[in-house]
Design a protein around this motif. Structure first.
Motif, PDB file in Angstrom:
ATOM      1  N   CYS A 193       0.832  -1.209   0.000  1.00  0.00           N
ATOM      2  CA  CYS A 193       0.000   0.000   0.000  1.00  0.00           C
ATOM      3  C   CYS A 193       0.865   1.256   0.000  1.00  0.00           C
ATOM      4  O   CYS A 193       0.521   2.243  -0.651  1.00  0.00           O
ATOM      5  N   ASP A 194       2.002   1.215   0.708  1.00  0.00           N
ATOM      6  CA  ASP A 194       2.937   2.341   0.659  1.00  0.00           C
ATOM      7  C   ASP A 194       3.460   2.533  -0.760  1.00  0.00           C
ATOM      8  O   ASP A 194       3.596   3.658  -1.232  1.00  0.00           O
ATOM      9  N   ALA A 195       3.754   1.430  -1.444  1.00  0.00           N
ATOM     10  CA  ALA A 195       4.243   1.511  -2.823  1.00  0.00           C
ATOM     11  C   ALA A 195       3.180   2.106  -3.736  1.00  0.00           C
ATOM     12  O   ALA A 195       3.486   2.909  -4.618  1.00  0.00           O
ATOM     13  N   ILE A 196       1.926   1.731  -3.518  1.00  0.00           N
ATOM     14  CA  ILE A 196       0.834   2.307  -4.315  1.00  0.00           C
ATOM     15  C   ILE A 196       0.771   3.812  -4.072  1.00  0.00           C
ATOM     16  O   ILE A 196       0.627   4.598  -5.009  1.00  0.00           O
ATOM     17  N   GLY A 197       0.929   4.219  -2.824  1.00  0.00           N
ATOM     18  CA  GLY A 197       0.932   5.646  -2.502  1.00  0.00           C
ATOM     19  C   GLY A 197       2.100   6.389  -3.113  1.00  0.00           C
ATOM     20  O   GLY A 197       2.035   7.602  -3.330  1.00  0.00           O
ATOM     21  N   ALA A 198       3.191   5.671  -3.390  1.00  0.00           N
ATOM     22  CA  ALA A 198       4.371   6.273  -4.012  1.00  0.00           C
ATOM     23  C   ALA A 198       4.279   6.246  -5.535  1.00  0.00           C
ATOM     24  O   ALA A 198       5.247   6.537  -6.215  1.00  0.00           O
ATOM     25  N   ALA A 199       3.122   5.878  -6.063  1.00  0.00           N
ATOM     26  CA  ALA A 199       2.836   5.931  -7.501  1.00  0.00           C
ATOM     27  C   ALA A 199       3.608   4.908  -8.320  1.00  0.00           C
ATOM     28  O   ALA A 199       4.246   5.241  -9.311  1.00  0.00           O
ATOM     29  N   VAL A 200       3.530   3.630  -7.934  1.00  0.00           N
ATOM     30  CA  VAL A 200       4.096   2.588  -8.786  1.00  0.00           C
ATOM     31  C   VAL A 200       3.277   2.510 -10.069  1.00  0.00           C
ATOM     32  O   VAL A 200       2.131   2.945 -10.122  1.00  0.00           O
ATOM     33  N   ALA A 213      -8.631  -9.099   5.864  1.00  0.00           N
ATOM     34  CA  ALA A 213      -8.079  -7.871   6.453  1.00  0.00           C
ATOM     35  C   ALA A 213      -7.114  -7.189   5.483  1.00  0.00           C
ATOM     36  O   ALA A 213      -7.128  -5.960   5.334  1.00  0.00           O
ATOM     37  N   ALA A 214      -6.280  -7.988   4.814  1.00  0.00           N
ATOM     38  CA  ALA A 214      -5.333  -7.435   3.851  1.00  0.00           C
ATOM     39  C   ALA A 214      -6.064  -6.836   2.657  1.00  0.00           C
ATOM     40  O   ALA A 214      -5.686  -5.784   2.143  1.00  0.00           O
ATOM     41  N   ARG A 215      -7.114  -7.498   2.228  1.00  0.00           N
ATOM     42  CA  ARG A 215      -7.915  -6.994   1.103  1.00  0.00           C
ATOM     43  C   ARG A 215      -8.528  -5.644   1.451  1.00  0.00           C
ATOM     44  O   ARG A 215      -8.517  -4.712   0.639  1.00  0.00           O
ATOM     45  N   ASP A 216      -9.011  -5.502   2.689  1.00  0.00           N
ATOM     46  CA  ASP A 216      -9.579  -4.225   3.123  1.00  0.00           C
ATOM     47  C   ASP A 216      -8.521  -3.124   3.126  1.00  0.00           C
ATOM     48  O   ASP A 216      -8.790  -1.989   2.737  1.00  0.00           O
ATOM     49  N   THR A 217      -7.302  -3.475   3.549  1.00  0.00           N
ATOM     50  CA  THR A 217      -6.192  -2.520   3.545  1.00  0.00           C
ATOM     51  C   THR A 217      -5.874  -2.080   2.122  1.00  0.00           C
ATOM     52  O   THR A 217      -5.662  -0.891   1.855  1.00  0.00           O
ATOM     53  N   LEU A 218      -5.843  -3.032   1.199  1.00  0.00           N
ATOM     54  CA  LEU A 218      -5.579  -2.724  -0.200  1.00  0.00           C
ATOM     55  C   LEU A 218      -6.674  -1.828  -0.777  1.00  0.00           C
ATOM     56  O   LEU A 218      -6.394  -0.843  -1.461  1.00  0.00           O
ATOM     57  N   LEU A 219      -7.919  -2.155  -0.500  1.00  0.00           N
ATOM     58  CA  LEU A 219      -9.024  -1.335  -1.017  1.00  0.00           C
ATOM     59  C   LEU A 219      -8.957   0.087  -0.478  1.00  0.00           C
ATOM     60  O   LEU A 219      -9.229   1.045  -1.211  1.00  0.00           O
ATOM     61  N   PRO A 268      -2.935  -0.442 -12.500  1.00  0.00           N
ATOM     62  CA  PRO A 268      -3.338  -1.799 -12.883  1.00  0.00           C
ATOM     63  C   PRO A 268      -2.857  -2.808 -11.838  1.00  0.00           C
ATOM     64  O   PRO A 268      -1.754  -2.690 -11.301  1.00  0.00           O
ATOM     65  N   ILE A 269      -3.692  -3.797 -11.564  1.00  0.00           N
ATOM     66  CA  ILE A 269      -3.373  -4.837 -10.586  1.00  0.00           C
ATOM     67  C   ILE A 269      -3.544  -6.197 -11.249  1.00  0.00           C
ATOM     68  O   ILE A 269      -4.584  -6.479 -11.842  1.00  0.00           O
ATOM     69  N   VAL A 270      -2.507  -7.031 -11.121  1.00  0.00           N
ATOM     70  CA  VAL A 270      -2.549  -8.408 -11.599  1.00  0.00           C
ATOM     71  C   VAL A 270      -2.561  -9.302 -10.374  1.00  0.00           C
ATOM     72  O   VAL A 270      -1.724  -9.154  -9.483  1.00  0.00           O
ATOM     73  N   VAL A 271      -3.519 -10.228 -10.307  1.00  0.00           N
ATOM     74  CA  VAL A 271      -3.598 -11.175  -9.201  1.00  0.00           C
ATOM     75  C   VAL A 271      -3.160 -12.542  -9.717  1.00  0.00           C
ATOM     76  O   VAL A 271      -3.732 -13.063 -10.668  1.00  0.00           O
ATOM     77  N   LEU A 272      -2.123 -13.095  -9.081  1.00  0.00           N
ATOM     78  CA  LEU A 272      -1.640 -14.425  -9.436  1.00  0.00           C
ATOM     79  C   LEU A 272      -2.458 -15.454  -8.674  1.00  0.00           C
ATOM     80  O   LEU A 272      -2.546 -15.401  -7.451  1.00  0.00           O
ATOM     81  N   THR A 273      -3.072 -16.374  -9.394  1.00  0.00           N
ATOM     82  CA  THR A 273      -3.875 -17.420  -8.762  1.00  0.00           C
ATOM     83  C   THR A 273      -3.211 -18.768  -8.983  1.00  0.00           C
ATOM     84  O   THR A 273      -2.386 -18.930  -9.882  1.00  0.00           O
ATOM     85  N   GLY A 274      -3.611 -19.735  -8.174  1.00  0.00           N
ATOM     86  CA  GLY A 274      -3.054 -21.076  -8.303  1.00  0.00           C
ATOM     87  C   GLY A 274      -3.601 -21.784  -9.524  1.00  0.00           C
ATOM     88  O   GLY A 274      -4.702 -21.495  -9.999  1.00  0.00           O
ATOM     89  N   GLU A 275      -2.829 -22.707 -10.035  1.00  0.00           N
ATOM     90  CA  GLU A 275      -3.228 -23.467 -11.212  1.00  0.00           C
ATOM     91  C   GLU A 275      -4.494 -24.273 -10.920  1.00  0.00           C
ATOM     92  O   GLU A 275      -4.589 -24.979  -9.927  1.00  0.00           O
ATOM     93  N   GLY A 276      -5.476 -24.113 -11.777  1.00  0.00           N
ATOM     94  CA  GLY A 276      -6.707 -24.883 -11.666  1.00  0.00           C
ATOM     95  C   GLY A 276      -7.687 -24.387 -10.617  1.00  0.00           C
ATOM     96  O   GLY A 276      -8.770 -24.919 -10.484  1.00  0.00           O
ATOM     97  N   GLU A 277      -7.306 -23.369  -9.866  1.00  0.00           N
ATOM     98  CA  GLU A 277      -8.209 -22.861  -8.845  1.00  0.00           C
ATOM     99  C   GLU A 277      -9.191 -21.869  -9.459  1.00  0.00           C
ATOM    100  O   GLU A 277      -8.843 -21.123 -10.368  1.00  0.00           O
ATOM    101  N   LEU A 278     -10.390 -21.882  -8.946  1.00  0.00           N
ATOM    102  CA  LEU A 278     -11.363 -20.893  -9.343  1.00  0.00           C
ATOM    103  C   LEU A 278     -11.400 -19.839  -8.250  1.00  0.00           C
ATOM    104  O   LEU A 278     -11.795 -20.106  -7.127  1.00  0.00           O
ATOM    105  N   SER A 279     -10.933 -18.662  -8.572  1.00  0.00           N
ATOM    106  CA  SER A 279     -10.809 -17.593  -7.603  1.00  0.00           C
ATOM    107  C   SER A 279     -12.133 -16.871  -7.386  1.00  0.00           C
ATOM    108  O   SER A 279     -12.942 -16.785  -8.282  1.00  0.00           O
ATOM    109  N   ARG A 280     -12.329 -16.366  -6.185  1.00  0.00           N
ATOM    110  CA  ARG A 280     -13.543 -15.589  -5.883  1.00  0.00           C
ATOM    111  C   ARG A 280     -13.408 -14.183  -6.344  1.00  0.00           C
ATOM    112  O   ARG A 280     -12.517 -13.486  -6.157  1.00  0.00           O
TER     113      ARG A 280
END
Length: 99
Positions: A48-55, A68-74, A87-99
């Motif tokens: 979140c600090d990196a986002i504030g620093a304009a990555v 809790a981490a998701r709330d911090t990110l939001l 832009p945000i890329v979320v890495l998910t596990g192979e074959g998993e269906l993410s929520r």
């Protein structure tokens, strides 16, 4: 897009939060090889600090997005200027269906 043959600095910084496995090391190497400046974040507050620093972008592993981490990110994303849209890329596990 800059000419890669004459560019002297990185294209943009990319914040990484990948707390388990080799995702972080692999992503860091790929980004650095492509001319980006990876910023490895050990936890969500650092991300979140990196986002504030304009990555330029964010890569986060799905396992780092606990409630809790998701709330911090939001909250960090909500605090961005209205014109900003990192832009945000979320890495998910192979074959998993993410929520």
């Amino acid at each position: 897009m800059p000419d890669r043959g004459t560019r002297t600095g990185p294209l943009a910084s990319v914040a990484l939060l990948t707390p388990t496995g080799r995702d972080g090391a692999v992503a860091q190497a790929v980004l650095a090889n492509a001319g980006f400046a990876p910023v490895v974040c050990p936890d969500m507050p650092a991300l979140c600090d990196a986002i504030g620093a304009a990555v330029g972008a964010v890569i986060v592993a799905e396992e780092a997005l606990r409630p809790a981490a998701r709330d911090t990110l939001l909250a960090a994303l909500d605090a961005q200027p209205s014109w900003s849209n990192v832009p945000i890329v979320v890495l998910t596990g192979e074959g998993e269906l993410s929520r």
